[in-house]
Motif scaffolding. Structure first.
Motif, mmCIF file in Angstrom:
data_model
loop_
_atom_site.group_PDB
_atom_site.id
_atom_site.type_symbol
_atom_site.label_atom_id
_atom_site.label_comp_id
_atom_site.label_asym_id
_atom_site.label_seq_id
_atom_site.Cartn_x
_atom_site.Cartn_y
_atom_site.Cartn_z
ATOM 1 N N VAL A 1 0.772 -1.270 -0.077
ATOM 2 C CA VAL A 1 0.119 -0.065 0.018
ATOM 3 C C VAL A 1 0.802 1.312 0.061
ATOM 4 O O VAL A 1 0.261 2.446 0.136
ATOM 5 N N PHE A 2 2.195 0.950 0.154
ATOM 6 C CA PHE A 2 3.029 2.442 0.153
ATOM 7 C C PHE A 2 3.325 2.771 -1.292
ATOM 8 O O PHE A 2 3.528 3.887 -1.719
ATOM 9 N N VAL A 3 2.639 1.875 -2.492
ATOM 10 C CA VAL A 3 2.664 2.276 -3.859
ATOM 11 C C VAL A 3 1.349 3.280 -3.844
ATOM 12 O O VAL A 3 0.076 2.780 -3.914
ATOM 13 N N ARG A 4 1.570 4.528 -4.112
ATOM 14 C CA ARG A 4 0.285 5.429 -3.870
ATOM 15 C C ARG A 4 -0.397 5.994 -5.280
ATOM 16 O O ARG A 4 -0.989 6.734 -5.213
ATOM 17 N N ASN A 5 0.439 5.568 -6.226
ATOM 18 C CA ASN A 5 0.080 6.008 -7.549
ATOM 19 C C ASN A 5 -0.793 4.813 -8.301
ATOM 20 O O ASN A 5 -0.584 3.882 -8.246
ATOM 21 N N LEU A 6 -2.221 5.399 -8.640
ATOM 22 C CA LEU A 6 -3.066 4.597 -9.157
ATOM 23 C C LEU A 6 -2.438 3.927 -10.532
ATOM 24 O O LEU A 6 -2.709 2.927 -10.612
ATOM 25 N N ARG A 7 -1.857 4.540 -11.206
ATOM 26 C CA ARG A 7 -1.422 4.254 -12.518
ATOM 27 C C ARG A 7 -0.487 3.049 -12.177
ATOM 28 O O ARG A 7 -0.324 2.045 -12.952
ATOM 29 N N ALA A 8 0.562 3.120 -11.297
ATOM 30 C CA ALA A 8 1.313 2.073 -10.917
ATOM 31 C C ALA A 8 0.534 0.752 -10.487
ATOM 32 O O ALA A 8 0.836 -0.350 -10.595
ATOM 33 N N LEU A 9 -0.535 0.955 -9.779
ATOM 34 C CA LEU A 9 -1.452 -0.100 -9.342
ATOM 35 C C LEU A 9 -1.810 -0.837 -10.378
ATOM 36 O O LEU A 9 -2.311 -2.049 -10.260
ATOM 37 N N SER A 10 -2.188 -0.171 -11.468
ATOM 38 C CA SER A 10 -2.657 -0.759 -12.628
ATOM 39 C C SER A 10 -1.990 -2.173 -13.045
ATOM 40 O O SER A 10 -2.492 -3.074 -13.674
ATOM 41 N N ILE A 11 -0.531 -2.177 -12.942
ATOM 42 C CA ILE A 11 0.421 -3.110 -13.307
ATOM 43 C C ILE A 11 -0.172 -4.370 -12.302
ATOM 44 O O ILE A 11 -0.294 -5.610 -12.614
ATOM 45 N N PHE A 12 -0.397 -4.263 -11.077
ATOM 46 C CA PHE A 12 -0.916 -5.216 -10.226
ATOM 47 C C PHE A 12 -2.393 -5.871 -10.303
ATOM 48 O O PHE A 12 -2.750 -6.862 -10.415
ATOM 49 N N SER A 13 -3.160 -4.932 -11.220
ATOM 50 C CA SER A 13 -4.581 -5.065 -11.218
ATOM 51 C C SER A 13 -4.292 -5.923 -12.490
ATOM 52 O O SER A 13 -5.084 -6.905 -12.689
ATOM 53 N N LEU A 14 -3.720 -5.855 -13.640
ATOM 54 C CA LEU A 14 -3.488 -6.746 -14.648
ATOM 55 C C LEU A 14 -3.110 -8.138 -14.263
ATOM 56 O O LEU A 14 -3.776 -9.311 -14.465
ATOM 57 N N LEU A 15 -2.022 -8.058 -13.367
ATOM 58 C CA LEU A 15 -1.781 -9.317 -13.070
ATOM 59 C C LEU A 15 -2.672 -10.176 -11.987
ATOM 60 O O LEU A 15 -2.854 -11.406 -12.392
ATOM 61 N N ALA A 16 -3.324 -9.138 -11.246
ATOM 62 C CA ALA A 16 -4.577 -9.917 -10.427
ATOM 63 C C ALA A 16 -5.634 -10.549 -11.302
ATOM 64 O O ALA A 16 -5.950 -11.561 -11.001
ATOM 65 N N ASN A 17 -6.165 -9.802 -12.553
ATOM 66 C CA ASN A 17 -7.103 -10.261 -13.385
ATOM 67 C C ASN A 17 -6.503 -11.689 -14.048
ATOM 68 O O ASN A 17 -7.431 -12.464 -14.256
ATOM 69 N N ILE A 18 -5.094 -11.636 -14.453
ATOM 70 C CA ILE A 18 -4.949 -12.877 -15.314
ATOM 71 C C ILE A 18 -4.880 -14.122 -14.285
ATOM 72 O O ILE A 18 -5.430 -15.066 -14.577
ATOM 73 N N THR A 19 -4.474 -14.005 -12.975
ATOM 74 C CA THR A 19 -4.361 -15.021 -12.123
ATOM 75 C C THR A 19 -5.735 -15.806 -11.662
ATOM 76 O O THR A 19 -6.035 -16.544 -11.632
ATOM 77 N N MET A 20 -6.694 -14.445 -11.462
ATOM 78 C CA MET A 20 -7.919 -14.949 -10.894
ATOM 79 C C MET A 20 -8.908 -15.520 -12.089
ATOM 80 O O MET A 20 -9.581 -16.472 -11.897
ATOM 81 N N ALA A 21 -8.415 -15.208 -13.323
ATOM 82 C CA ALA A 21 -9.160 -15.676 -14.717
ATOM 83 C C ALA A 21 -8.949 -17.282 -14.684
ATOM 84 O O ALA A 21 -9.650 -17.951 -14.947
ATOM 85 N N VAL A 22 -7.687 -17.275 -14.759
ATOM 86 C CA VAL A 22 -7.113 -18.817 -14.983
ATOM 87 C C VAL A 22 -7.732 -19.629 -13.764
ATOM 88 O O VAL A 22 -8.062 -20.947 -13.940
ATOM 89 N N SER A 23 -7.727 -19.208 -12.513
ATOM 90 C CA SER A 23 -8.233 -19.865 -11.451
ATOM 91 C C SER A 23 -9.770 -20.151 -11.436
ATOM 92 O O SER A 23 -10.160 -21.463 -11.310
ATOM 93 N N LEU A 24 -10.491 -19.334 -12.121
ATOM 94 C CA LEU A 24 -11.949 -19.374 -12.189
ATOM 95 C C LEU A 24 -12.233 -20.426 -13.289
ATOM 96 O O LEU A 24 -13.213 -21.243 -13.129
#
Length: 459
Positions: free
Chosen positions: A209-232
């Protein structure tokens, strides 16, 4: 930077688009039509209909989805899916009410955008009751409060989810096989308590959460989307195989467990906070209503199908998250880890909204040269708070039901119908519409109270 600048550059960039400073009020007014539709500003950053659909799906798919098989168990194999369908229809209707009211105030006030809190505040100002008009600013405070409780509640659930899944994977490590056809019972290798797992994740969450920039968090969001889609995909692939005879499953469960179903179901339909920001960012906002109905139809179908299949597959043994019922082979153990990775990175995204509401309050009251220290300190305290709350209520199903009944239901089902009444009552409303809105809010309030009482009464 100043508090106002923090709010304008970070938080408002996430949820709204301001009018161009060069545009005069009269020019802005020309962007509105008599029907209440309006043009958006800042189209260089606007999203396409497909991007909006993807964001809408992402905002409604998380840990709540994995708890729906247990929710169906608490309602019954017939009552559960029917109730999910009804809640889905009402939730989408409330989302459309919120969008309609927001459009109305944009047209009335010559504004390019109003968020959820603004809409409620302006709705109270339009109320025929003088007391509500005089206290309209509390509307924004109430919405902010529920947003904070809801989003931090998600963060608590993420701690519980990560601890439960990692604990199970580690305990089953010695008995994990390559045979995924039979879910063999293995002797678990005792490890530390799940609460200690939560404490283990705590420093990593703080750093995240020390990553405060929303654009930087979009990288984590992309990774989360991929891993969760494969899992589902893998979870669905398992649940449709060799479904046991469902004749022994109750069509309607005990009414004592139904409130738990309601809390979990409402928690799953929690994307209303993202509706106005997504609509505002579209290149062509006139298409948003269609995207909303298409997207929520997909979400509702996903909820109902996984809820039914999960309960049919595992029956009375279904746990708070369906991932905890998967076989102890390496393939499905990796599914748990993949989904857990997605949830870990999603924590920062869910944390972003309450952080941008809470942190400016403390930064404004501290010395200017300590802004960064105060910012990081508040983030650390908030993460520790979510961890402590998760430790106090370590059962995933209870945490989901509690968050769903306390805050998600207020944002999704109680406030929008009342908002419609305050917004349009002075213009003349059909008695049927008033009764409909009142019934939605009253029935949801009763169900919400029943869920909270059920959670705290001895079982």
């Amino acid at each position: 930077m100043s508090t106002q600048r923090l709010r304008d550059e970070d938080y408002r960039d996430y949820s709204s688009t301001d009018a161009s400073p060069e545009e005069s009020p009269s020019e802005g007014l020309n962007n509105f039509s008599s029907s209440g539709s309006y043009m958006r500003f800042g189209e260089s950053n606007s999203t396409t209909w497909f991007q909006t659909l993807i964001h809408l799906l992402k905002s409604n798919i998380g840990t709540g989805l994995l708890g729906l098989p247990l929710a169906v168990k608490n309602a019954g194999i017939l009552m559960g899916p029917l109730s999910l369908l009804v809640i889905g229809l009402v939730a989408v209707h409330c989302m459309s009410i919120l969008v309609k009211c927001a459009h109305r105030f944009c047209y009335r006030l010559n504004k390019p955008f109003v968020d959820y809190g603004d809409t409620v505040m302006y709705g109270l100002e339009a109320s025929p009751v003088s007391w509500l008009r005089n206290h309209a600013h509390w509307g924004r405070h109430i919405v902010d409060f529920f947003l904070i409780v809801t989003q931090l509640g998600f963060c608590c659930i993420y701690f519980v989810f990560l601890a439960d899944n990692f604990k199970q994977v580690i305990e089953m490590a010695n008995g994990t096989t390559s045979n995924c056809h039979n879910n063999e019972t293995v002797i678990l290798t005792p490890t530390m308590d799940s609460r200690l797992y939560m404490l283990t994740f705590l420093p990593f969450m703080v750093l995240l959460v020390f990553v405060r920039n929303l654009r930087a968090l979009s990288i984590f969001s992309l990774l989360a989307n991929i891993t969760m889609a494969v899992s589902l995909v893998m979870i669905y692939q398992f649940t449709v195989q060799n479904i046991p005879d469902p004749s022994h499953l109750p069509l309607v469960a005990s009414w004592k467990t139904y409130p738990l179903f309601f809390g979990t179901a409402i928690f799953a339909f929690e994307g209303i906070g993202m509706v106005l920001p997504l609509e505002n960012k579209m290149k062509d906002p006139k298409k948003f209503s269609l995207i909303l109905y298409v997207g929520m139809t997909i979400v509702t179908a996903l909820y109902i199908s996984l809820g039914i299949l999960g309960y049919l597959q595992f029956g009375a043994n279904i746990q708070g998250s369906i991932t905890l019922n998967l076989p102890n082979c390496w393939l499905y153990q990796s599914v748990k880890l993949l989904y857990s990775v997605g949830i870990f990175f999603t924590y920062a995204l869910q944390f972003y909204v309450p952080a941008e509401i809470i942190i400016p309050f403390f930064v404004a009251r501290g010395p200017e040269h300590c802004e960064l220290v105060i910012d990081l300190s508040v983030r650390t305290v908030l993460v520790c708070l979510t961890c402590i709350l998760a430790i106090l209520i370590p059962r995933l199903d209870l945490v989901i039901s509690l968050v769903g009944s306390v805050s998600s239901s207020a944002l999704a089902l109680i406030i929008p119908p009342l908002l419609e009444i305050t917004t349009y009552y002075s213009e003349g409303m059909s008695p049927i519409t008033i009764v409909k809105d009142a019934l939605i809010s009253i029935l949801d309030s009763v169900s919400r109270s029943g869920t909270i009482c059920n959670l705290f009464l001895p079982q």
